[in-house]
Design an enzyme around this catalytic site. Structure first.
Site, mmCIF file in Angstrom:
data_model
loop_
_atom_site.group_PDB
_atom_site.id
_atom_site.type_symbol
_atom_site.label_atom_id
_atom_site.label_comp_id
_atom_site.label_asym_id
_atom_site.label_seq_id
_atom_site.Cartn_x
_atom_site.Cartn_y
_atom_site.Cartn_z
ATOM 1 N N GLN A 50 10.836 -15.374 110.469
ATOM 2 C CA GLN A 50 11.785 -14.844 109.486
ATOM 3 C C GLN A 50 12.780 -13.914 110.181
ATOM 4 O O GLN A 50 12.389 -12.926 110.802
ATOM 5 C CB GLN A 50 11.020 -14.080 108.412
ATOM 6 C CG GLN A 50 11.845 -13.119 107.563
ATOM 7 C CD GLN A 50 12.838 -13.831 106.675
ATOM 8 O OE1 GLN A 50 14.014 -13.901 107.013
ATOM 9 N NE2 GLN A 50 12.365 -14.356 105.559
ATOM 10 N N GLU A 94 10.231 -14.259 100.503
ATOM 11 C CA GLU A 94 9.284 -13.244 100.990
ATOM 12 C C GLU A 94 9.405 -11.937 100.204
ATOM 13 O O GLU A 94 8.410 -11.249 99.972
ATOM 14 C CB GLU A 94 9.489 -12.995 102.484
ATOM 15 C CG GLU A 94 8.454 -12.028 103.060
ATOM 16 C CD GLU A 94 8.500 -11.939 104.575
ATOM 17 O OE1 GLU A 94 7.975 -10.932 105.107
ATOM 18 O OE2 GLU A 94 9.052 -12.851 105.227
#
Length: 294
Positions: A50, A94
């Site tokens: 990420q 997320e």
């Protein structure tokens, strides 16, 4: 054949993948897509690649409060964890996953997709670009990643992201600024408008410091960036000695014309300039020079 598959993947990555990372709809509206399943939060792992590493606690708490009141409106995008088939890995969402844990929500709605590592990274970058709190430098870096890592053009990005090509091009130009200025933009001390004005400034660092110290507006920064730099003063001509000035005076009197003698310092060479006012003066000068040779 491999090249054709790669081009197909890129096309899918920017069209179908964009649809998967749609912005969260406003509160009170129904989600555009229904979830495939509901997944326990403890069976979900974040994406280790990420690009976004910082999640502001205040923003997460605000989202957690919304989740407590209204639930998770937009499902998370997940894939099967490549290292453990019994778990899931986050492709997009997320923040929602973290906020759900803060809100003590034990399961989240999710859509399951089959994505490889490259597609997961591409979606993560696209999701970050769509963030509302994205600063200009993060946005520019996201565009560059999509172009350099996945071969997308500015035109393709503009069409897929719903932005103009000039916006993407001008935003990416901010990456050419000195790192000190990029840091000021990331820290919120300079806006994207200030940064764009600095691109054409002769002294971008100096002007950036002035903007921060005096709190200048974007328009004031643009005006200062366009202001031409004061040219350096020309060096003063060397002073002529008394003998040279006397010789100039004698020749001027003899010819009835202006005479200037420029002697090269440290050498024996130099130049005499005779200035005439009329063509008759020029004829007289030529006559005298010719007569001297007869």
């Amino acid at each position: 054949m491999a090249e054709k598959r790669e081009r197909k993947a890129l096309k899918r990555g920017l069209s179908a993948l964009m649809a998967d990372v749609a912005p969260t709809p406003p509160a009170g509206e129904e989600p555009a897509r229904s979830a495939d399943i509901v997944v326990p939060v403890d069976q979900i792992s974040p994406n280790p690649d990420q690009p976004r590493r910082i999640f502001q606690p205040g923003a997460l708490e605000e989202l957690a409060s919304s989740i407590r009141e209204k639930g998770i409106i937009q499902p998370l995008i997940l894939r099967r964890d490549p290292a453990d088939e019994g778990r899931f890995q986050i492709v997009a969402g997320e923040r929602r996953w973290r906020a759900a844990q803060m809100a003590q929500v034990h399961a989240v709605p999710a859509i399951i997709r089959e994505f490889d590592d490259t597609e997961v990274l591409e979606i993560a970058i696209i999701e970050n670009i769509q963030r509302a709190d994205l600063n200009a430098m993060e946005e520019a870096a996201g565009y560059r990643q999509l172009m350099e890592r996945f071969g997308h053009t500015q035109e393709r990005l503009a069409e897929a992201l719903g932005k103009s090509r000039s916006h993407i091009a001008n935003t990416m130009r901010l990456l050419d600024l000195p790192m000190e200025i990029q840091t000021l933009v990331q820290d919120g001390k300079l806006t994207a408008g200030h940064a764009r004005a600095l691109i054409t400034a002769e002294d971008p660092l100096g002007l950036a410091g002035l903007i921060v110290r005096k709190g200048l507006s974007v328009r004031e920064a643009e005006r200062l960036a366009k202001k031409p730099k004061a040219s350096a003063p020309k060096p003063a001509a060397p002073q002529k000695d008394a003998d040279t000035r006397a010789l100039e005076s004698d020749l001027s009197a003899a010819l009835s014309m202006g005479v200037s003698i420029d002697h090269t310092p440290g050498e024996e060479a130099g130049r005499i300039t005779i200035r005439y006012k009329t063509l008759d003066d020029l004829d007289e000068l030529c006559r005298r020079l010719t007569a001297q040779g007869e």
